[in-house]
Design an enzyme around this catalytic site. Structure first.
Site, short mmCIF file in Angstrom:
data_model
loop_
_atom_site.label_atom_id
_atom_site.label_comp_id
_atom_site.label_asym_id
_atom_site.label_seq_id
_atom_site.Cartn_x
_atom_site.Cartn_y
_atom_site.Cartn_z
CG HIS A 1 -31.07 -41.70 -26.94
ND1 HIS A 1 -30.06 -41.00 -26.33
CD2 HIS A 1 -32.13 -40.87 -27.00
CE1 HIS A 1 -30.50 -39.78 -26.01
NE2 HIS A 1 -31.77 -39.68 -26.41
CD GLN B 1 -27.86 -30.02 -25.64
OE1 GLN B 1 -27.76 -29.99 -24.41
NE2 GLN B 1 -27.28 -30.95 -26.39
CG ASN C 1 -33.44 -37.24 -28.20
OD1 ASN C 1 -34.07 -38.06 -27.54
ND2 ASN C 1 -32.50 -36.51 -27.66
CB CYS D 1 -32.93 -31.27 -24.53
SG CYS D 1 -31.59 -30.97 -23.38
CD GLU E 1 -26.11 -34.43 -25.01
OE1 GLU E 1 -26.65 -33.63 -25.79
OE2 GLU E 1 -26.16 -34.32 -23.78
CB CYS F 1 -27.38 -37.14 -22.17
SG CYS F 1 -28.60 -37.19 -23.50
N GLY F 2 -30.21 -36.19 -20.25
CA GLY F 2 -31.46 -36.68 -19.65
C GLY F 2 -32.17 -37.71 -20.52
CB THR F 3 -33.21 -37.79 -24.09
OG1 THR F 3 -32.02 -37.15 -24.57
CG2 THR F 3 -34.36 -36.81 -24.08
N GLY F 4 -30.74 -39.45 -22.73
CA GLY F 4 -29.83 -40.60 -22.77
C GLY F 4 -30.03 -41.49 -21.56
CG ASN G 1 -26.88 -31.32 -20.87
OD1 ASN G 1 -27.94 -31.90 -21.09
ND2 ASN G 1 -26.25 -30.67 -21.81
CG ASN H 1 -29.85 -33.17 -18.24
OD1 ASN H 1 -30.39 -33.75 -17.30
ND2 ASN H 1 -28.79 -33.65 -18.85
N1 LIG Z 1 -27.84 -33.94 -28.29
C1 LIG Z 1 -29.22 -34.36 -28.23
C2 LIG Z 1 -30.13 -33.29 -27.69
C3 LIG Z 1 -29.86 -32.90 -26.25
C4 LIG Z 1 -30.07 -34.01 -25.25
C5 LIG Z 1 -29.85 -33.53 -23.84
N2 LIG Z 1 -28.62 -33.06 -23.45
C6 LIG Z 1 -30.67 -34.23 -22.78
O1 LIG Z 1 -30.48 -33.91 -21.59
O2 LIG Z 1 -31.55 -35.04 -23.11
C7 LIG Z 1 -29.70 -34.76 -29.64
O3 LIG Z 1 -29.07 -34.38 -30.62
O4 LIG Z 1 -30.71 -35.45 -29.72
#
Ligand SMILES: N[C@@H](CCC[C@H](N)C(=O)O)C(=O)O
Length: 280
Positions: free
Chosen positions: A161, A46, A159, A75, A210, A219-222, A13, A77
């Site tokens: 999900h 990003q 964010n 985010c 994403e 995606c870390g938050t994912g 990412n 990552n």
């Molecule tokens: N696309 C996400 C923001 C980025 C998330 C990211 N890649 C991660 O690692 O968490 C959004 O629009 O919320």
């Protein structure tokens, strides 16, 4: 004027990271879209900016823009790359760094093995905090997509999900269902869409479409959202090693106590790729 930047990635990412402590730049959505282009620009998922904190209790302010130019809240990552960047650029000598984000404060810790551990804060399940149009909190929301019923979980890691269970991530309909759910009218701020395959109680696989980007290698938050969803629904136990197309993260979540969700802890790598300068 030339602007210095660093290209970094967390499990593929990838990010353009700009130091806005020692340099100045006015970023617009059009400029970010141009730089994000993989053929005509630098190419990234990003853009991350490193800025001075607005309060004395924080070390830095961290802002995040998707490839479509929109600013977003969080985010995972990127947070690990942010920590590696401020240490490598000697913007701090601390190994535990407090950063201000649009989603609230994060604590980033550089481990001796080179990985970065991030306290990602609490997940949020209330529909209005995701935001999701629903009358009450659930772990299974019924949706209609192109006339077909589907079930998904939804939560916020700062964010938004959505998490969908699949038997096999390799054959999951990421390219078709991802954009349809991302833009579904029940998610007024759009949503990141995770396709989760549970392997055993401590291991899972995930692909994420994403918001504002498309499918990324990680995606870390994912990953945090998918593990929290899996633990909450009794499918997984902490800690969980979750494998994305770009590599694996370890996610820890101690569940909810007296109605308060514990903070999610994410540990993984952060890599610098190259440094460059671009005309502003
Ligand atoms: N696309 C996400 C923001 C980025 C998330 C990211 N890649 C991660 O690692 O968490 C959004 O629009 O919320």
């Amino acid at each position: 004027m030339m602007l210095r930047f660093t290209k970094m990635h967390g499990l593929g990412n990838d990010f353009m990271v700009i130091d806005l402590i020692t340099q100045r730049a006015r970023l617009t959505p059009e400029l970010i879209q141009r730089w994000a282009d993989r053929r005509f620009g630098i190419g990234f998922d990003q853009l991350l900016t490193v800025e001075p904190p607005r309060g004395p209790e924080m070390d830095f302010r961290y802002r995040i823009y998707n490839a479509d130019g929109g600013e977003v809240e969080n985010c995972g990552n990127g947070a690990r790359c942010f920590a590696r960047f401020v240490v490598d650029q000697q913007l701090t000598r601390k190994r535990e760094i407090r950063v201000e984000t649009a989603a609230g404060p994060l604590t980033l810790t550089l481990a001796d093995d080179g990985r970065v551990r991030v306290d990602m804060g609490q997940p949020r399940f209330e529909p209005e905090r995701i935001p999701l149009k629903a009358t009450q909190v659930a772990t299974a929301y019924e949706f209609e997509l192109n006339g077909q019923p589907i079930t998904l979980d939804a939560l916020s890691m700062g964010n938004p999900h959505a998490v969908i269970d699949v038997e096999n991530v390799d054959t999951a309909p990421v390219a078709t269902m991802g954009p349809a759910i991302e833009a579904h009218p029940r998610f007024p701020h759009r949503v990141n869409v995770g396709f989760l395959e549970v392997t055993d109680r401590h291991r899972a696989r995930l692909r994420v479409f994403e918001r504002g980007v498309g499918e990324t290698l990680a995606c870390g938050t994912g990953a945090c959202a998918a593990v929290v969803s899996g633990i909450r629904r009794g499918l997984l136990d902490t800690p969980v090693d979750i494998t994305l197309p770009g590599g694996a993260l370890t996610i820890e979540w101690a569940g909810e106590h007296n109605g308060a969700p514990a903070a999610v802890i994410m540990t993984g790598p952060a890599e610098r790729v190259f440094e460059g300068r671009i005309e502003l």
